[in-house]
Scaffold this motif. Structure first.
Motif, PDB file in Angstrom:
ATOM      1  N   GLN A  65       0.849  -1.188   0.000  1.00  0.00           N
ATOM      2  CA  GLN A  65       0.000   0.000   0.000  1.00  0.00           C
ATOM      3  C   GLN A  65       0.885   1.239   0.000  1.00  0.00           C
ATOM      4  OE1 GLN A  65      -2.525  -0.266   3.433  1.00  0.00           O
ATOM      5  NE2 GLN A  65      -3.431  -2.194   2.803  1.00  0.00           N
ATOM      6  N   PRO A 109       1.371  -5.894   4.507  1.00  0.00           N
ATOM      7  CA  PRO A 109       0.779  -6.677   5.592  1.00  0.00           C
ATOM      8  C   PRO A 109       1.702  -7.801   6.072  1.00  0.00           C
ATOM      9  CG  PRO A 109      -0.179  -7.333   3.509  1.00  0.00           C
ATOM     10  CD  PRO A 109       0.774  -6.209   3.210  1.00  0.00           C
ATOM     11  N   TYR A 142       1.328 -11.248   8.419  1.00  0.00           N
ATOM     12  CA  TYR A 142       0.271 -12.102   8.957  1.00  0.00           C
ATOM     13  C   TYR A 142       0.781 -12.922  10.132  1.00  0.00           C
ATOM     14  CZ  TYR A 142      -2.054 -10.836   4.662  1.00  0.00           C
ATOM     15  OH  TYR A 142      -2.610 -10.128   3.645  1.00  0.00           O
ATOM     16  N   ASN A 143      -0.057 -13.011  11.169  1.00  0.00           N
ATOM     17  CA  ASN A 143       0.249 -13.901  12.273  1.00  0.00           C
ATOM     18  C   ASN A 143      -1.041 -14.583  12.711  1.00  0.00           C
ATOM     19  OD1 ASN A 143      -1.173 -12.120  13.895  1.00  0.00           O
ATOM     20  ND2 ASN A 143       0.653 -11.024  14.531  1.00  0.00           N
ATOM     21  N   GLY A 172      -4.120 -12.335  13.428  1.00  0.00           N
ATOM     22  CA  GLY A 172      -4.667 -11.410  12.433  1.00  0.00           C
ATOM     23  C   GLY A 172      -3.539 -10.839  11.627  1.00  0.00           C
ATOM     24  N   ASN A 173      -3.674  -9.631  11.117  1.00  0.00           N
ATOM     25  CA  ASN A 173      -2.510  -9.099  10.432  1.00  0.00           C
ATOM     26  C   ASN A 173      -2.229  -7.671  10.840  1.00  0.00           C
ATOM     27  OD1 ASN A 173      -3.694  -7.178   8.691  1.00  0.00           O
ATOM     28  ND2 ASN A 173      -4.325  -8.799   7.323  1.00  0.00           N
ATOM     29  N   MET A 174      -0.986  -7.288  10.602  1.00  0.00           N
ATOM     30  CA  MET A 174      -0.526  -5.957  10.921  1.00  0.00           C
ATOM     31  C   MET A 174       0.077  -5.388   9.658  1.00  0.00           C
ATOM     32  SD  MET A 174       1.549  -6.810  14.399  1.00  0.00           S
ATOM     33  CE  MET A 174       2.358  -8.244  13.730  1.00  0.00           C
ATOM     34  N   LEU A 175       0.236  -4.074   9.639  1.00  0.00           N
ATOM     35  CA  LEU A 175       0.957  -3.416   8.560  1.00  0.00           C
ATOM     36  C   LEU A 175       2.337  -3.038   9.062  1.00  0.00           C
ATOM     37  CD1 LEU A 175      -1.429  -0.861   6.818  1.00  0.00           C
ATOM     38  CD2 LEU A 175      -0.496  -2.973   5.866  1.00  0.00           C
ATOM     39  N   PHE A 223       5.453  -0.523   8.076  1.00  0.00           N
ATOM     40  CA  PHE A 223       5.627   0.668   7.259  1.00  0.00           C
ATOM     41  C   PHE A 223       7.094   0.885   6.931  1.00  0.00           C
ATOM     42  CE2 PHE A 223       1.620   2.987   7.079  1.00  0.00           C
ATOM     43  CZ  PHE A 223       0.859   2.269   7.981  1.00  0.00           C
TER      44      PHE A 223
END
Lengths: 113, 112
Positions: A33, A92, A94-95, A98-101, A103
């Protein structure tokens, strides 16, 4: 060490010039993104690229996702003062929860009239 | 929809003081996040939540705590503020089905 490295960190150009900002990683991402952040505000999503080799255009902004999905670029044609801001790429992670971004460090662009 | 709202916009704390940064979203998003952004830098994840009652640590959780008692609210608590916590704090949320995060306007915190 950041997973996503952006270059350049700073860019100061004259109105009407073209520029390219890069976002690179040694890891493969399912998508990347691009956000723009103006002073005193939160980041706002510009585009998401999903397919390797994909090119997306948003008026004078062209976004490309690398074939191997490890890098992306943002090209601005005929930059205008309104393009001034901090450009952030994010991908992203993934774990189980859920997922995190994650940067990149950002590219700070200043377009002078 | 107001989106993601954060209060306060600015705050100055003395070393050792504590405070709570408020974050509310009205989009019924399951996922919520807290980031900090140091001058000229990208964002680092402090804590996140995948739904009411569930929270987890991000990259830089030390010195912070969170709670998620409702879907809408995700407050961030600073205990014993330190100068290293001087930063701009952003809250974000997203729908479960997408990666797009929506950010609040941020809280600028200075610890002296």
């Amino acid at each position: 060490t950041q997973l996503l490295e952006q270059s350049p960190q700073f860019l100061s150009i004259q109105e009407g010039e073209n520029l390219t900002v890069y976002c690179n990683s040694s890891s493969v991402f399912s998508s990347l993104q691009w956000y723009r952040q103006e002073p005193g505000e939160g980041p706002v999503l510009l585009v998401t690229v999903v397919t390797g080799g994909e090119v997306k255009k948003l008026k004078r902004l062209t976004f490309q996702f690398g074939d191997a999905r490890k890098d992306s670029s943002l090209h601005i044609t005929a930059a205008q003062p309104g393009d001034t801001g901090l450009y952030l790429c994010a991908g992203p992670l993934y774990n189980n929860a859920g997922n995190m971004l994650t940067f990149g460090g950002g590219t700070r662009l200043m377009v002078k009239p | 929809n107001a989106g993601v709202t954060q209060t306060p916009k600015f705050r100055i704390l003395k070393i050792g003081q504590s405070m709570t940064l408020q974050c509310t979203q009205d989009m019924n998003h399951n996922y919520m996040y807290w980031y900090r952004q140091d001058p000229g830098m990208g964002l680092k994840l402090i804590y996140y939540s995948v739904g009411a009652g569930i929270t987890d640590k991000g990259e830089v959780p030390n010195g912070y705590n969170v709670s998620r008692s409702t879907t809408e609210d995700f407050p961030l608590r600073l205990e014993l503020a330190a100068p290293s916590q001087t930063s701009v704090y952003f809250c974000a949320s997203r729908r479960q089905s997408t990666d797009t995060q929506y950010f609040g306007p941020g809280t600028r915190l200075t610890v002296l």
